[in-house]
Motif scaffolding. Structure first.
Motif, PDB file in Angstrom:
ATOM      1  N   PRO A  26       0.822  -1.231   0.000  1.00 53.70           N
ATOM      2  CA  PRO A  26       0.000   0.000   0.000  1.00 53.70           C
ATOM      3  C   PRO A  26       0.845   1.266   0.000  1.00 53.70           C
ATOM      4  O   PRO A  26       0.460   2.270  -0.612  1.00 53.70           O
ATOM      5  N   LEU A  27       2.012   1.230   0.683  1.00 48.62           N
ATOM      6  CA  LEU A  27       2.872   2.414   0.696  1.00 48.62           C
ATOM      7  C   LEU A  27       3.412   2.702  -0.703  1.00 48.62           C
ATOM      8  O   LEU A  27       3.479   3.868  -1.137  1.00 48.62           O
ATOM      9  N   ILE A  28       3.806   1.635  -1.407  1.00 51.94           N
ATOM     10  CA  ILE A  28       4.319   1.820  -2.766  1.00 51.94           C
ATOM     11  C   ILE A  28       3.204   2.310  -3.692  1.00 51.94           C
ATOM     12  O   ILE A  28       3.398   3.204  -4.517  1.00 51.94           O
ATOM     13  N   ILE A  29       2.022   1.730  -3.537  1.00 49.36           N
ATOM     14  CA  ILE A  29       0.895   2.132  -4.394  1.00 49.36           C
ATOM     15  C   ILE A  29       0.554   3.598  -4.172  1.00 49.36           C
ATOM     16  O   ILE A  29       0.352   4.358  -5.127  1.00 49.36           O
ATOM     17  N   VAL A  30       0.480   4.014  -2.899  1.00 54.61           N
ATOM     18  CA  VAL A  30       0.155   5.413  -2.586  1.00 54.61           C
ATOM     19  C   VAL A  30       1.242   6.351  -3.129  1.00 54.61           C
ATOM     20  O   VAL A  30       0.943   7.405  -3.712  1.00 54.61           O
ATOM     21  N   SER A  31       2.509   5.975  -2.952  1.00 55.96           N
ATOM     22  CA  SER A  31       3.612   6.827  -3.402  1.00 55.96           C
ATOM     23  C   SER A  31       3.619   6.954  -4.920  1.00 55.96           C
ATOM     24  O   SER A  31       3.789   8.055  -5.466  1.00 55.96           O
ATOM     25  N   VAL A  32       3.439   5.825  -5.611  1.00 56.96           N
ATOM     26  CA  VAL A  32       3.417   5.864  -7.072  1.00 56.96           C
ATOM     27  C   VAL A  32       2.229   6.681  -7.571  1.00 56.96           C
ATOM     28  O   VAL A  32       2.352   7.490  -8.513  1.00 56.96           O
ATOM     29  N   ALA A  33       1.086   6.489  -6.931  1.00 55.25           N
ATOM     30  CA  ALA A  33      -0.106   7.255  -7.334  1.00 55.25           C
ATOM     31  C   ALA A  33       0.106   8.754  -7.121  1.00 55.25           C
ATOM     32  O   ALA A  33      -0.273   9.576  -7.969  1.00 55.25           O
ATOM     33  N   ALA A  34       0.735   9.092  -5.986  1.00 56.16           N
ATOM     34  CA  ALA A  34       1.008  10.504  -5.708  1.00 56.16           C
ATOM     35  C   ALA A  34       1.968  11.082  -6.731  1.00 56.16           C
ATOM     36  O   ALA A  34       1.805  12.220  -7.192  1.00 56.16           O
ATOM     37  N   ALA A  35       2.994  10.299  -7.107  1.00 55.84           N
ATOM     38  CA  ALA A  35       3.961  10.765  -8.096  1.00 55.84           C
ATOM     39  C   ALA A  35       3.297  10.997  -9.448  1.00 55.84           C
ATOM     40  O   ALA A  35       3.529  12.013 -10.115  1.00 55.84           O
ATOM     41  N   ILE A  36       2.439  10.052  -9.849  1.00 59.46           N
ATOM     42  CA  ILE A  36       1.764  10.176 -11.143  1.00 59.46           C
ATOM     43  C   ILE A  36       0.815  11.359 -11.143  1.00 59.46           C
ATOM     44  O   ILE A  36       0.795  12.183 -12.074  1.00 59.46           O
ATOM     45  N   LEU A  37       0.018  11.494 -10.076  1.00 53.08           N
ATOM     46  CA  LEU A  37      -0.953  12.589 -10.010  1.00 53.08           C
ATOM     47  C   LEU A  37      -0.254  13.948  -9.959  1.00 53.08           C
ATOM     48  O   LEU A  37      -0.689  14.912 -10.615  1.00 53.08           O
ATOM     49  N   SER A  38       0.815  14.051  -9.170  1.00 51.83           N
ATOM     50  CA  SER A  38       1.523  15.334  -9.087  1.00 51.83           C
ATOM     51  C   SER A  38       2.181  15.682 -10.416  1.00 51.83           C
ATOM     52  O   SER A  38       2.232  16.859 -10.801  1.00 51.83           O
ATOM     53  N   ALA A  39       2.673  14.662 -11.130  1.00 51.88           N
ATOM     54  CA  ALA A  39       3.269  14.917 -12.439  1.00 51.88           C
ATOM     55  C   ALA A  39       2.204  15.384 -13.435  1.00 51.88           C
ATOM     56  O   ALA A  39       2.449  16.273 -14.262  1.00 51.88           O
ATOM     57  N   VAL A  40       1.014  14.784 -13.320  1.00 55.67           N
ATOM     58  CA  VAL A  40      -0.061  15.160 -14.237  1.00 55.67           C
ATOM     59  C   VAL A  40      -0.567  16.564 -13.935  1.00 55.67           C
ATOM     60  O   VAL A  40      -0.719  17.406 -14.828  1.00 55.67           O
ATOM     61  N   VAL A 314       6.826  16.852  -7.750  1.00 58.09           N
ATOM     62  CA  VAL A 314       6.643  15.396  -7.702  1.00 58.09           C
ATOM     63  C   VAL A 314       7.332  14.808  -6.476  1.00 58.09           C
ATOM     64  O   VAL A 314       6.769  13.958  -5.766  1.00 58.09           O
ATOM     65  N   LEU A 315       8.563  15.268  -6.199  1.00 62.25           N
ATOM     66  CA  LEU A 315       9.323  14.739  -5.060  1.00 62.25           C
ATOM     67  C   LEU A 315       8.624  15.048  -3.741  1.00 62.25           C
ATOM     68  O   LEU A 315       8.433  14.150  -2.902  1.00 62.25           O
ATOM     69  N   ILE A 316       8.215  16.307  -3.564  1.00 64.84           N
ATOM     70  CA  ILE A 316       7.560  16.695  -2.306  1.00 64.84           C
ATOM     71  C   ILE A 316       6.220  15.974  -2.158  1.00 64.84           C
ATOM     72  O   ILE A 316       5.866  15.499  -1.066  1.00 64.84           O
ATOM     73  N   SER A 317       5.468  15.897  -3.245  1.00 65.47           N
ATOM     74  CA  SER A 317       4.166  15.223  -3.194  1.00 65.47           C
ATOM     75  C   SER A 317       4.323  13.746  -2.859  1.00 65.47           C
ATOM     76  O   SER A 317       3.567  13.192  -2.052  1.00 65.47           O
ATOM     77  N   THR A 318       5.308  13.097  -3.469  1.00 66.70           N
ATOM     78  CA  THR A 318       5.527  11.665  -3.229  1.00 66.70           C
ATOM     79  C   THR A 318       5.940  11.404  -1.792  1.00 66.70           C
ATOM     80  O   THR A 318       5.408  10.508  -1.124  1.00 66.70           O
ATOM     81  N   LEU A 319       6.895  12.189  -1.295  1.00 65.73           N
ATOM     82  CA  LEU A 319       7.348  12.018   0.089  1.00 65.73           C
ATOM     83  C   LEU A 319       6.218  12.318   1.076  1.00 65.73           C
ATOM     84  O   LEU A 319       6.061  11.612   2.080  1.00 65.73           O
ATOM     85  N   SER A 320       5.444  13.365   0.794  1.00 61.12           N
ATOM     86  CA  SER A 320       4.337  13.711   1.680  1.00 61.12           C
ATOM     87  C   SER A 320       3.290  12.600   1.706  1.00 61.12           C
ATOM     88  O   SER A 320       2.776  12.234   2.784  1.00 61.12           O
ATOM     89  N   ALA A 321       2.968  12.066   0.538  1.00 63.06           N
ATOM     90  CA  ALA A 321       1.981  10.980   0.466  1.00 63.06           C
ATOM     91  C   ALA A 321       2.491   9.733   1.178  1.00 63.06           C
ATOM     92  O   ALA A 321       1.722   9.048   1.890  1.00 63.06           O
ATOM     93  N   PHE A 322       3.768   9.417   1.002  1.00 69.13           N
ATOM     94  CA  PHE A 322       4.361   8.248   1.657  1.00 69.13           C
ATOM     95  C   PHE A 322       4.289   8.395   3.178  1.00 69.13           C
ATOM     96  O   PHE A 322       3.872   7.463   3.884  1.00 69.13           O
ATOM     97  N   MET A 323       4.690   9.561   3.682  1.00 65.43           N
ATOM     98  CA  MET A 323       4.692   9.773   5.129  1.00 65.43           C
ATOM     99  C   MET A 323       3.274   9.793   5.688  1.00 65.43           C
ATOM    100  O   MET A 323       3.011   9.242   6.766  1.00 65.43           O
ATOM    101  N   LEU A 324       2.348  10.426   4.960  1.00 63.39           N
ATOM    102  CA  LEU A 324       0.957  10.460   5.423  1.00 63.39           C
ATOM    103  C   LEU A 324       0.353   9.070   5.439  1.00 63.39           C
ATOM    104  O   LEU A 324      -0.351   8.685   6.392  1.00 63.39           O
ATOM    105  N   ALA A 325       0.635   8.279   4.388  1.00 59.30           N
ATOM    106  CA  ALA A 325       0.106   6.910   4.333  1.00 59.30           C
ATOM    107  C   ALA A 325       0.677   6.062   5.461  1.00 59.30           C
ATOM    108  O   ALA A 325      -0.045   5.292   6.113  1.00 59.30           O
ATOM    109  N   ALA A 326       1.975   6.215   5.713  1.00 63.65           N
ATOM    110  CA  ALA A 326       2.601   5.459   6.796  1.00 63.65           C
ATOM    111  C   ALA A 326       2.008   5.846   8.138  1.00 63.65           C
ATOM    112  O   ALA A 326       1.761   4.984   8.998  1.00 63.65           O
ATOM    113  N   LEU A 327       1.753   7.157   8.332  1.00 63.62           N
ATOM    114  CA  LEU A 327       1.167   7.613   9.590  1.00 63.62           C
ATOM    115  C   LEU A 327      -0.248   7.070   9.762  1.00 63.62           C
ATOM    116  O   LEU A 327      -0.619   6.607  10.862  1.00 63.62           O
ATOM    117  N   VAL A 328      -1.040   7.085   8.711  1.00 68.26           N
ATOM    118  CA  VAL A 328      -2.405   6.571   8.778  1.00 68.26           C
ATOM    119  C   VAL A 328      -2.409   5.080   9.092  1.00 68.26           C
ATOM    120  O   VAL A 328      -3.179   4.582   9.940  1.00 68.26           O
TER     121      VAL A 328
END
Length: 342
Positions: A26-40, A314-328
Motif C-alpha cells: 500500500p505504501l508503494i501504491i500510494v507513493s506511485v499514485a502521488a507521483a503520477i498525479l503530481s506529475a499530471v 513530484v518529489l515533495i508530493s511523493t514524500l508527503s503521500a508516503f509519510m501520510l500513508a505510513a502515519l495513517v
C-alpha cells in the motif's frame, strides 16, 4: 543501562523496517499514485509555465547634475561615474515599488487582460495588484546592486517588462526631481533677471552721463583742473569758459557717476558671479537629465521555464503521500491492536 538503550534503539529501527516491509504494497501504491498525479497536475495543461527574466543594475552616486558636472567643490561623492551606496539602493527600490511605475507597466501591457482578470468581477484591482506583486519583484543583492525579476507565461513579455521597468526608473526619478528643480529654477531666474535688469539700468545711466561728457570723475577732474590752470595762466578766456562748463557738469554729475561705477564694479565682483552660478546650476537641473543607474545585465527572453519546478513538486508530493500513508497505517494498526487487547 547503555546496553538496554542500544537494544531499544535497535528494536525500534528493526520494528520500523519490519513495519515498512509489511505494509510495503500500500505504501508503494500510494507513493506511485502521488507521483503520477503530481506529475499530471503540474503539467502545462493545469499550471501554465512561467519564464523568468532579470535585470541587474547599480544605482548612481549623485542626483544633482549641476553639482556633479558644474560644481568644482562638490568632491568625489558627486562623481557621476561612481556607484551608489546603501542609501541610493534603498531610494531606487522605493521608486521601483511606486505606483507610478506599476501603473505605467499595467497600462502598457494591459495586464488586467494579460492576467485573465475580469474587470467587471469582484475586487479586480486587488487581484491585479496581487498578480503584479507575485510576478514582479525587486530586491537588493549582497553586492549592493538591485535585481528586477519578472515571471510571465510569455518569455518575450517577461524580458520586455523587466527592461521597461529599468528604463522607467530613470523616468520616474527624473520626473520627481524636475518638479522641484523647475520651481527652484523659476525662483533663481527671477532673482537673476532682476539683477540683470538692475545692471542694465546702471549701464544706461552711465551711458547717459557719458553723453553729457562724464565718463570717469577722478581722471577727468585731474585732467580738466590741469587744463583749467593752464588756461588761467595763459589767460585763454575761450578755453576757460569751455573748461568751466565741463567742470560744472563734472561737479554736478561726478558723484553720481562714481557711485554708479562703484556699485556696478561691486556687483560684478561679488554678487553677479554667485547669482550667475546659481542660475546656471538651477537651469541645468531643470532642463537636463542623467541616468540614475548603471545596468550590468539587461533582460533577455528565457529559453527554459522557471515555474513550476515539476521534479520538486513530484518529489515533495511523493514524500508527503508516503509519510501520510505510513502515519495513517500506523495509527490504524495501533488502534486495531488496542481494540483487540480490550
Amino acid at each position: 543501562m547503555s546496553s538496554n538503550s542500544d537494544s531499544s534503539n535497535s528494536f525500534d529501527a528493526s520494528g520500523l523496517v519490519a513495519f515498512l516491509y509489511v505494509w510495503r504494497k500500500p505504501l508503494i501504491i500510494v507513493s506511485v499514485a502521488a507521483a503520477i498525479l503530481s506529475a499530471v497536475f503540474s503539467a502545462p495543461f493545469f499550471i501554465k509555465p512561467k519564464y523568468e527574466s532579470r535585470v541587474i543594475l547599480f544605482p548612481g552616486s549623485t542626483s544633482s547634475i549641476s553639482k556633479a558636472v558644474l560644481n568644482e567643490s562638490a568632491g568625489i561623492k558627486n562623481d557621476i561615474l561612481e556607484f551608489g551606496e546603501e542609501e541610493q539602493v534603498d531610494q531606487l527600490l522605493q521608486i521601483l515599488n511606486s505606483d507610478d511605475i506599476k501603473f505605467r507597466i499595467i497600462s502598457k501591457y494591459n495586464l488586467m487582460s494579460h492576467y485573465d482578470i475580469d474587470a467587471d468581477g469582484s475586487y479586480p484591482i486587488t487581484k491585479l495588484n496581487k498578480e503584479y506583486d507575485d510576478n514582479i519583484s525587486f530586491r537588493r543583492t549582497e553586492f549592493m546592486s538591485i535585481e528586477i525579476k519578472v515571471l510571465d507565461i510569455d518569455p518575450d513579455t517577461a524580458a520586455m517588462i523587466a527592461n521597461d521597468i529599468s528604463n522607467l526608473l530613470d523616468t520616474a526619478k527624473n520626473r520627481m526631481q524636475k518638479d522641484i528643480a523647475v520651481k527652484a529654477f523659476e525662483i533663481v531666474k527671477t532673482e537673476y533677471d532682476g539683477l540683470t535688469t538692475y545692471i542694465a539700468s546702471i549701464k544706461d545711466s552711465l551711458k547717459r552721463l557719458g553723453m553729457l561728457g562724464v565718463h570717469d570723475y577722478k581722471s577727468q577732474s585731474e585732467v580738466l583742473n590741469r587744463q583749467y590752470a593752464e588756461a588761467l595762466a595763459k589767460d585763454n578766456q575761450s578755453a576757460i569758459k569751455t573748461l568751466t562748463e565741463k567742470l560744472d557738469i563734472l561737479a554736478k554729475y561726478g558723484s553720481t557717476q562714481m557711485s554708479l561705477a562703484y556699485n556696478l564694479e561691486n556687483i560684478y565682483e561679488e554678487v553677479f558671479p554667485i547669482i550667475k552660478r546659481k542660475y546656471d546650476e538651477a537651469k541645468v537641473d531643470a532642463t537636463e537629465t542623467l541616468p540614475h543607474k548603471f545596468v550590468v545585465n539587461r533582460a533577455y527572453p528565457a529559453e527554459k521555464k522557471s515555474y513550476p519546478i515539476r521534479w520538486l513538486i513530484v518529489l515533495i508530493s511523493t514524500l508527503s503521500a508516503f509519510m501520510l500513508a505510513a502515519l495513517v497505517i500506523l495509527i490504524r494498526d495501533n488502534v486495531g491492536r488496542l481494540t483487540r487487547q480490550a
